[in-house]
Design a protein around this motif. Structure first.
Motif, PDB file in Angstrom:
ATOM      1  N   GLY A 103       0.824  -1.185   0.184  1.00  0.00           N
ATOM      2  CA  GLY A 103       0.011   0.219  -0.053  1.00  0.00           C
ATOM      3  C   GLY A 103       0.885   1.223   0.065  1.00  0.00           C
ATOM      4  O   GLY A 103       2.126   1.107   0.172  1.00  0.00           O
ATOM      5  N   ILE A 104       0.133   2.214  -0.237  1.00  0.00           N
ATOM      6  CA  ILE A 104       0.958   3.767  -0.347  1.00  0.00           C
ATOM      7  C   ILE A 104      -0.036   4.487   0.503  1.00  0.00           C
ATOM      8  O   ILE A 104      -1.424   4.486   0.303  1.00  0.00           O
ATOM      9  N   LEU A 105       0.515   5.589   1.234  1.00  0.00           N
ATOM     10  CA  LEU A 105      -0.347   6.629   1.881  1.00  0.00           C
ATOM     11  C   LEU A 105       0.436   8.068   1.621  1.00  0.00           C
ATOM     12  O   LEU A 105       1.552   8.088   1.714  1.00  0.00           O
ATOM     13  N   TYR A 106      -0.621   8.897   1.742  1.00  0.00           N
ATOM     14  CA  TYR A 106       0.006  10.381   1.779  1.00  0.00           C
ATOM     15  C   TYR A 106      -0.735  11.037   3.028  1.00  0.00           C
ATOM     16  O   TYR A 106      -1.774  11.016   3.237  1.00  0.00           O
ATOM     17  N   ASP A 107       0.131  11.557   3.835  1.00  0.00           N
ATOM     18  CA  ASP A 107      -0.383  12.117   5.199  1.00  0.00           C
ATOM     19  C   ASP A 107      -0.043  13.704   5.044  1.00  0.00           C
ATOM     20  O   ASP A 107       1.095  13.868   5.127  1.00  0.00           O
ATOM     21  N   SER A 108      -1.090  14.363   5.358  1.00  0.00           N
ATOM     22  CA  SER A 108      -0.688  15.851   5.304  1.00  0.00           C
ATOM     23  C   SER A 108      -0.563  16.437   6.768  1.00  0.00           C
ATOM     24  O   SER A 108      -1.155  15.880   7.577  1.00  0.00           O
ATOM     25  N   SER A 109       0.373  17.003   6.866  1.00  0.00           N
ATOM     26  CA  SER A 109       0.801  17.975   8.253  1.00  0.00           C
ATOM     27  C   SER A 109      -0.222  18.680   8.714  1.00  0.00           C
ATOM     28  O   SER A 109      -0.671  19.680   7.849  1.00  0.00           O
ATOM     29  N   PRO A 110      -0.604  18.561   9.779  1.00  0.00           N
ATOM     30  CA  PRO A 110      -1.573  19.845  10.664  1.00  0.00           C
ATOM     31  C   PRO A 110      -0.784  20.972  11.091  1.00  0.00           C
ATOM     32  O   PRO A 110      -1.273  21.905  11.639  1.00  0.00           O
ATOM     33  N   VAL A 111       0.546  20.981  11.169  1.00  0.00           N
ATOM     34  CA  VAL A 111       1.355  21.884  11.529  1.00  0.00           C
ATOM     35  C   VAL A 111       1.804  22.945  10.507  1.00  0.00           C
ATOM     36  O   VAL A 111       2.171  22.615   9.614  1.00  0.00           O
TER      37      VAL A 111
ATOM     38  N   GLY B 177       3.955   7.093   2.812  1.00  0.00           N
ATOM     39  CA  GLY B 177       4.205   5.978   3.400  1.00  0.00           C
ATOM     40  C   GLY B 177       4.212   4.794   2.187  1.00  0.00           C
ATOM     41  O   GLY B 177       3.216   4.842   1.673  1.00  0.00           O
ATOM     42  N   PHE B 178       5.444   4.048   2.307  1.00  0.00           N
ATOM     43  CA  PHE B 178       5.330   2.744   1.426  1.00  0.00           C
ATOM     44  C   PHE B 178       5.152   1.520   2.328  1.00  0.00           C
ATOM     45  O   PHE B 178       5.954   1.443   3.141  1.00  0.00           O
ATOM     46  N   ASN B 179       4.118   0.727   1.996  1.00  0.00           N
ATOM     47  CA  ASN B 179       3.916  -0.419   2.915  1.00  0.00           C
ATOM     48  C   ASN B 179       4.198  -1.691   2.165  1.00  0.00           C
ATOM     49  O   ASN B 179       3.537  -1.787   0.749  1.00  0.00           O
ATOM     50  N   ILE B 180       4.485  -2.762   2.790  1.00  0.00           N
ATOM     51  CA  ILE B 180       4.646  -3.930   2.359  1.00  0.00           C
ATOM     52  C   ILE B 180       4.486  -4.986   3.404  1.00  0.00           C
ATOM     53  O   ILE B 180       4.754  -4.721   4.563  1.00  0.00           O
ATOM     54  N   GLY B 181       3.714  -6.055   3.166  1.00  0.00           N
ATOM     55  CA  GLY B 181       3.610  -7.044   4.160  1.00  0.00           C
ATOM     56  C   GLY B 181       2.992  -8.388   3.745  1.00  0.00           C
ATOM     57  O   GLY B 181       2.553  -8.567   2.542  1.00  0.00           O
ATOM     58  N   PHE B 182       2.927  -9.394   4.919  1.00  0.00           N
ATOM     59  CA  PHE B 182       2.176 -10.620   4.307  1.00  0.00           C
ATOM     60  C   PHE B 182       1.540 -11.108   5.647  1.00  0.00           C
ATOM     61  O   PHE B 182       1.714 -10.752   6.553  1.00  0.00           O
TER      62      PHE B 182
ATOM     63  N   ALA C   9       4.101  -6.284   8.824  1.00  0.00           N
ATOM     64  CA  ALA C   9       4.035  -5.338   7.904  1.00  0.00           C
ATOM     65  C   ALA C   9       5.487  -4.192   8.015  1.00  0.00           C
ATOM     66  O   ALA C   9       5.792  -4.059   9.118  1.00  0.00           O
ATOM     67  N   TYR C  10       5.862  -3.715   6.938  1.00  0.00           N
ATOM     68  CA  TYR C  10       6.950  -2.857   6.967  1.00  0.00           C
ATOM     69  C   TYR C  10       6.429  -1.696   6.332  1.00  0.00           C
ATOM     70  O   TYR C  10       5.819  -1.706   5.283  1.00  0.00           O
ATOM     71  N   MET C  11       6.749  -0.528   6.868  1.00  0.00           N
ATOM     72  CA  MET C  11       6.571   0.671   6.248  1.00  0.00           C
ATOM     73  C   MET C  11       7.695   1.581   6.331  1.00  0.00           C
ATOM     74  O   MET C  11       8.352   1.747   7.050  1.00  0.00           O
ATOM     75  N   TYR C  12       8.135   2.317   5.176  1.00  0.00           N
ATOM     76  CA  TYR C  12       8.996   3.483   5.007  1.00  0.00           C
ATOM     77  C   TYR C  12       8.292   4.614   5.042  1.00  0.00           C
ATOM     78  O   TYR C  12       7.398   4.738   3.903  1.00  0.00           O
ATOM     79  N   LEU C  13       8.545   5.636   5.837  1.00  0.00           N
ATOM     80  CA  LEU C  13       7.767   7.018   5.832  1.00  0.00           C
ATOM     81  C   LEU C  13       8.879   7.886   5.489  1.00  0.00           C
ATOM     82  O   LEU C  13       9.861   8.167   6.262  1.00  0.00           O
ATOM     83  N   ARG C  14       8.351   8.412   4.439  1.00  0.00           N
ATOM     84  CA  ARG C  14       9.352   9.418   4.022  1.00  0.00           C
ATOM     85  C   ARG C  14       8.671  11.023   4.281  1.00  0.00           C
ATOM     86  O   ARG C  14       7.616  11.323   3.122  1.00  0.00           O
TER      87      ARG C  14
ATOM     88  N   MET D 192      11.378  11.431  -6.772  1.00  0.00           N
ATOM     89  CA  MET D 192      10.845  12.502  -6.216  1.00  0.00           C
ATOM     90  C   MET D 192      10.552  12.456  -4.855  1.00  0.00           C
ATOM     91  O   MET D 192      10.894  13.379  -4.115  1.00  0.00           O
ATOM     92  N   ILE D 193      10.414  11.301  -4.292  1.00  0.00           N
ATOM     93  CA  ILE D 193       9.805  11.282  -2.919  1.00  0.00           C
ATOM     94  C   ILE D 193      10.932  10.622  -2.062  1.00  0.00           C
ATOM     95  O   ILE D 193      11.320  10.977  -0.973  1.00  0.00           O
ATOM     96  N   ILE D 194      11.605   9.314  -2.460  1.00  0.00           N
ATOM     97  CA  ILE D 194      12.639   8.733  -1.772  1.00  0.00           C
ATOM     98  C   ILE D 194      13.864   9.201  -2.256  1.00  0.00           C
ATOM     99  O   ILE D 194      14.948   8.749  -1.715  1.00  0.00           O
ATOM    100  N   GLY D 195      14.004  10.006  -3.248  1.00  0.00           N
ATOM    101  CA  GLY D 195      15.184  10.332  -3.754  1.00  0.00           C
ATOM    102  C   GLY D 195      16.086  10.935  -2.795  1.00  0.00           C
ATOM    103  O   GLY D 195      15.680  11.295  -1.533  1.00  0.00           O
TER     104      GLY D 195
END
Lengths: 406, 464
Positions: free
Chosen positions: A319-327, A343-348, A361-366, B1-4
């Motif tokens: 999965g993939i998510l986009y999260d907007s900052s409230p700050v 957020g980029f997600n993968i899992g089984f 589940a693994y997520m990389y949050l950039r 663009m993102i993870i770059g």
């Protein structure tokens, strides 16, 4: 055990409370197929047979840097730490129509530590927020298509904030340790609509909660200042936001599920942090109040997830998510170096037996690099904006074991 | 663009600013303690690095070597011992040492604490002068006459391309801080430098520094009026309140009897009102003895280790009787205030004339006008309220005369503004709040006779 998390969703919200949902980027409101339905959508409880146990944690390893203060470009690195919010759910089917459940998780949390002598030491050194949600819920199946669910939670929270304080016009700093805890209530209601085998819609509303933290402030200072700096008992109100989520799920065939969620978060509840020193009077003779503006805005998260069944016992998810900052830019500060993020997600999921399931589940949050040029956050004892560049990312690993008693 | 990779393209270090017609390749500051970065009655590294010259040099990005002195400075700096209920401060009993005496060229900072105008051109051997004047800084700052026989010569030997000149303060301040008991005039040594001498000396300095090719530029500051500095404004009102309270208990007390210039038995008499509104100024050094008002045991003379002179009767209440009056050296009375003001006005006129006569290369920094503004109701700069209140006014250090680090930064900004407007430069001003607060705190609490004590000073501005 440390039960806390750094800025893992926008603001200091944590949205990952079950590895199956997490692997699908949290696009789980129209699915809610396990005990984490108590969090994602309590109407989903109606899909759970017998008695089910689900236990897990999310390991979170965040990193953040700040470069500044502009025009300087010195780099400051947040101290590394691993946080482990937990989740635990028990559900039990009472009848064809009723399913009840109990759960514990940590829906809000935050932990950041910067060097105690760094340039932002008057803003943040050690900041930690923990919340424990003790939740009871029930679902009712109105028909084969419609289910409703409700939950009620008692929330225990504690906050510790350690930072330095200028003694201006005198040289040197004092160290202020604030700690407090409090309880609050929250509820949620959910709806699950499954008009066909291949399509479902979920709605979930989770209330905000109102805390009044009580605790005390300890001051460490040069002896000349003993008693002169606000200290002693404190009180601080805190409003956590409501969440309203709509989700859809498509099942084009027996093996594939595609889901999407849109979550709206009422962060504008968090307008300021106001600490009242109940035993220490200010110049006006009233208890001294220290106010920090937060001025959060409402925010949203968009999520897209998928699950594919390779066999009876193995599902792959992503999965993939986009999260907007409230700050807002002008109020970003290093206790919570927030930014919009992907957020980029993968899992089984793997079934050891029909009754014992492992979900990973693994997520990389950039976090988007965030350049602040109009900061209202003063890092001196006068007026100087904390302008600079924040860069953050996080690795998250979710693990759950589920056991079904039929 | 993102993870770059992170985009660090915006992260270039700040560029050197445009300095217009001003060339800071060799930047020299000439002056006295105010140029040296002296504060809290001492010269020491942690505040020398914020001398106004060094602050300007940092903004411009040029080298600026200074005669650094290790902690706790020369002499040991004043430090706060306690803040509540009274503010008590005392000199650190240690001494610092120079740390780069071996630097092979004249220092860029040629500020010599205690220097008067005459000292800029005086070619007396520096070691001899240190002994004669009881002032270590002539030898610490100027060191060796092979680097130049005088302060001015050392600056010229450095081939200075830009100079700040702030001198003359001690030509009036020496008189004022002594309560009008000593001075720098040629004839009596008991008055401010006389105006003809000041004029001719300043002209000599002006001629020596002015570059006929027009390349070297000079920013010259004038002399702030001293009667607004906390050295003179802090103790008087507190004594006024004390005397008013004493009078209400004992109506026989007439007020403060003080020695006019040269007197033993006093003819000066001041009311509490005189002390409140500053018709009579009490020096900060007098604050240590303000608590002895009314004493009939000779404690004042005992504490300074002197025998009361003939005519003094220590059985009379201290400060409340003509025969045991408040000492001359702790008071600047109305006549002395006039002398101080007149000298300041005259010196500032001389400074302005010199700047005007060389207006191609000189610019005036009107520090006097700026401080008058600070004294008149305070000034909010970068979120910090600067006023002339002692300590809590943020402007002045514990000696009541020399600025704090942030006070020096405010002065540096005044120079930068004038340099920018006169010479077409665009040097950034300093955000003064980013500099450290600098009023020193003693590490250990000590109690000695020489403590300065300010009674009941409210301290309620510590916030968080």
């Amino acid at each position: 055990m440390v039960v806390s998390s750094q800025m893992f969703a926008s603001g200091f919200q944590i949205n990952e409370h079950g590895a199956r949902g997490m692997a699908m980027a949290g696009a789980y409101t129209a699915l809610a197929l396990d005990g984490s339905a108590l969090y994602y959508n309590p109407a989903g409880l109606s899909q759970l047979n017998g008695t089910q146990f689900m236990l897990g944690t999310t390991l979170i390893s965040p990193s953040a840097t700040f470069r500044g203060v502009s025009p300087d470009i010195d780099e400051y690195i947040m101290e590394t730490a691993v946080f482990t919010p937990i989740n635990f759910y028990i559900t039990h089917q009472l009848s064809e129509k009723w399913v009840i459940g109990l759960g514990v998780n940590n829906q809000y949390g935050l932990g950041t530590t910067w060097d105690e002598d760094w340039i932002g030491r008057y803003l943040a050194i050690d900041t930690e927020v923990q919340t424990f949600y003790f939740t009871g819920g029930a679902s009712y199946k109105l028909s084969d298509e419609f289910s409703l669910g409700v939950t009620a939670s008692y929330v225990y929270g504690n906050v510790t904030i350690m930072k330095k304080n200028s003694l201006s016009p005198f040289e040197g700093d004092a160290t202020i340790d604030l700690s407090g805890n409090g309880g609050a209530f929250a509820y949620s209601v959910g709806l699950l609509y499954k008009p066909s085998k291949s399509f479902s819609v979920g709605l979930d509303f989770r209330s905000g909660s109102e805390f009044t933290f009580a605790g005390d402030a300890e001051v460490t200072s040069p002896s000349q200042f003993t008693g002169l700096i606000p200290h002693g008992s404190i009180e601080a109100p805190l409003s956590l936001p409501y969440n309203a989520t709509v989700g859809v799920a498509f099942l084009p065939n027996d093996d594939l599920t595609i889901s999407a969620d849109f979550q709206y978060v009422g962060w504008s509840s968090y307008d300021k942090m106001e600490v009242t020193f109940t035993e220490y009077n200010g110049e006006d003779g009233n208890p001294y109040v220290s106010t920090s503006i937060r001025d959060y805005t409402n925010s949203w998260i968009a999520r897209l997830g998928a699950e594919y069944s390779f066999s009876e016992s193995f599902d792959l998810r992503g999965g993939i998510l986009y999260d907007s900052s409230p700050v807002k830019d002008e109020w970003v500060e290093p206790s919570l170096p927030d930014a919009n993020r992907w957020g980029f997600n993968i899992g089984f999921g793997y079934k050891f037996t029909p009754n014992l399931v492992l979900d990973l589940a693994y997520m990389y949050l950039r976090f988007n690099e965030r350049t602040i040029e109009n900061s209202n956050v003063d890092y001196t004892s006068g007026a100087a904006g904390f302008n600079g560049v924040y860069n953050s990312s996080a690795h998250l690993l979710g693990i759950n074991l589920s056991y079904y008693l039929n | 663009m993102i993870i770059g990779c992170e985009d660090r393209s915006d992260l270039t270090a700040p560029q050197a600013p445009n300095t217009g017609e001003a060339d800071f390749t060799k930047f020299v500051s000439i002056g006295n303690s105010l140029t040296a970065g002296y504060q809290n009655a001492s010269l020491y590294e942690s505040t020398q690095i914020y001398s106004f010259g060094k602050l300007i040099a940092d903004q411009v990005g040029t080298d600026f070597v200074q005669p650094l002195i290790s902690e706790p400075g020369i002499p040991g700096k004043l430090e706060i011992v306690s803040l509540s209920p009274d503010i008590v401060f005392t000199p650190n009993s240690g001494f610092g040492e120079p740390t780069n005496l071996g630097y092979a060229a004249p220092y860029n900072n040629l500020g010599v604490p205690g220097a008067i105008l005459f000292d800029l051109i005086d070619e007396t051997d520096f070691q001899q002068k240190t002994i004669a004047r009881g002032n270590p800084f002539f030898s610490l700052v100027l060191r060796n006459q092979e680097m130049g026989k005088s302060i001015i010569e050392q600056a010229l030997n450095l081939q200075a391309t830009f100079i700040t000149l702030w001198i003359g303060n001690n030509d009036v301040l020496g008189y004022a801080t002594s309560g009008g008991t000593s001075g720098t005039d040629a004839a009596t040594g008991k008055l401010p430098t006389d105006v003809p001498t000041f004029t001719s000396l300043y002209n000599m300095v002006g001629n020596a520094l002015t570059d006929t090719t027009g390349h070297r530029k000079i920013a010259a500051a004038n002399i702030p009026d001293v009667q607004n500095i906390p050295y003179f404004t802090t103790v008087g009102p507190q004594m006024g309140a004390g005397i008013e309270a004493a009078i209400s208990q004992n109506p026989a007390i007439m007020g403060l009897f003080y020695q006019k210039n040269g007197e033993t038995v006093a003819t000066g008499l001041a009311s509490p009102d005189d002390l409140y509104i500053g018709n009579l100024l009490i020096t900060l050094t007098g604050g240590a003895y303000a608590g002895l008002l009314g004493d009939t045991e000779g404690k004042y003379y005992a504490s300074i280790g002197e025998t009361p002179p003939p005519g003094i009767d220590t059985n009379q209440p201290f400060g409340f009787h003509p025969q045991n009056p408040w000492p001359d050296r702790f008071v600047l009375d109305a006549d002395e205030i006039v002398i101080t003001k007149d000298a300041t006005t005259a010196f500032n006129g001389v400074i302005k004339s010199t700047v005007d006569a060389n207006s191609d290369t000189w610019v005036l920094v009107d520090v006097n006008k700026f401080f008058a503004g600070v004294a008149d109701g305070g000034m909010m700069i970068d979120g910090i309220n600067f006023s002339t209140s002692f300590i809590l006014g943020n402007t002045f250090s514990l000696d009541g005369v020399h600025p704090t680090t942030r006070g020096y930064a405010v002065i540096a900004n005044e120079f930068i503004k004038k340099i920018n407007s006169k010479f077409g430069a665009s040097i950034s001003q300093i955000n003064v709040s980013t500099l450290p607060a600098s009023v020193p705190l003693a590490k250990t609490s000590i109690s000695k006779e020489s403590n300065y004590i300010l009674k009941n000073t409210p301290l309620k501005n510590i916030s968080m």
